[in-house]
Design an enzyme around this catalytic site. Structure first.
Site, PDB file in Angstrom:
ATOM      1  N   HIS A  25       0.687  -1.193  -0.182  1.00 27.66           N
ATOM      2  CA  HIS A  25      -0.117   0.026  -0.034  1.00 27.66           C
ATOM      3  C   HIS A  25       0.872   1.166   0.182  1.00 27.66           C
ATOM      4  CE1 HIS A  25      -3.431   2.400   0.373  1.00 27.66           C
ATOM      5  NE2 HIS A  25      -3.122   2.909   1.724  1.00 27.66           N
ATOM      6  N   HIS A  37      -3.522   9.173   1.408  1.00 28.05           N
ATOM      7  CA  HIS A  37      -3.445   7.904   0.734  1.00 28.05           C
ATOM      8  C   HIS A  37      -4.947   7.531  -0.031  1.00 28.05           C
ATOM      9  CE1 HIS A  37      -4.997   5.224   4.077  1.00 28.05           C
ATOM     10  NE2 HIS A  37      -5.247   6.380   4.367  1.00 28.05           N
ATOM     11  N   CYS A 115      -3.369   2.588  -5.740  1.00 28.88           N
ATOM     12  CA  CYS A 115      -2.793   3.641  -4.645  1.00 28.88           C
ATOM     13  C   CYS A 115      -1.641   4.014  -5.041  1.00 28.88           C
ATOM     14  CB  CYS A 115      -2.925   2.976  -3.284  1.00 28.88           C
ATOM     15  SG  CYS A 115      -1.811   1.456  -2.827  1.00 28.88           S
TER      16      CYS A 115
END
Length: 172
Positions: A25, A37, A115
């Site tokens: 991530h 994020h 992401c």
């Protein structure tokens, strides 16, 4: 929450890579132990533990959170992975643009708008995902191996059939 310790102290605009087992991530550090994020829709916990949610989601929300709320118990580090290839944008511009995205819902696709694409787009002005490229290479390499194995199998099977035909013909 206990303070987070970094191997390398992040600066505003740095990319933070968080290792979550099967995938990474990504977040942008904006200072004051905060990150921006993107989380796929349906994962309100902010923990992104559900790969199925990520694969099926078509939208994502941009969040501003304390870094330890995003990292949890996972390993992480500063990783400005494309600095050797692209000129990073000015730090204050990265932070300003990241903060302007907070709360927005964006299109999401695990292959083309994830992401990592989000944060590299903020830092370099061009989205990029190395983990998608790495998976594509691995899958492509696996496909080449599978095709080669199938071709070899076909040749061996054909040889066996020819051998059986010769043996059958010689029995006459």
């Amino acid at each position: 929450m206990a303070p987070i310790l970094f191997d390398e102290e992040p600066k505003p605009g740095d990319l933070i890579e968080i290792f979550r087992g099967a995938y990474q991530h990504w977040a942008v550090y904006i200072g004051n132990n905060e990150v921006v994020h993107m989380i796929p829709a349906g994962d309100d916990s902010g923990i992104l533990g559900n790969l199925l949610t990520m694969a099926e989601s078509s939208t994502a929300r941009v969040w501003l959170q304390k870094i330890w709320d995003v990292v949890g118990c996972h390993r992480f580090h500063v990783n400005n992975l494309l600095d050797d290839e692209y000129q990073p944008r000015q730090r204050h511009i990265i932070v300003q643009d990241a903060c302007s995205m907070v709360g927005k819902e964006l299109p999401y696709c695990v292959i083309s708008r994830n992401c990592e694409h989000f944060v590299t787009g903020l830092r370099y002005g061009r989205p990029n995902s190395r983990q998608v490229q790495d998976v594509a290479v691995a899958v492509g390499g696996g496909a080449v191996v599978a095709v080669a194995a199938a071709a070899l199998g076909a040749v061996l099977f054909s040889s066996l059939l020819k051998g059986d035909k010769k043996r059958y013909d010689s029995d006459d």
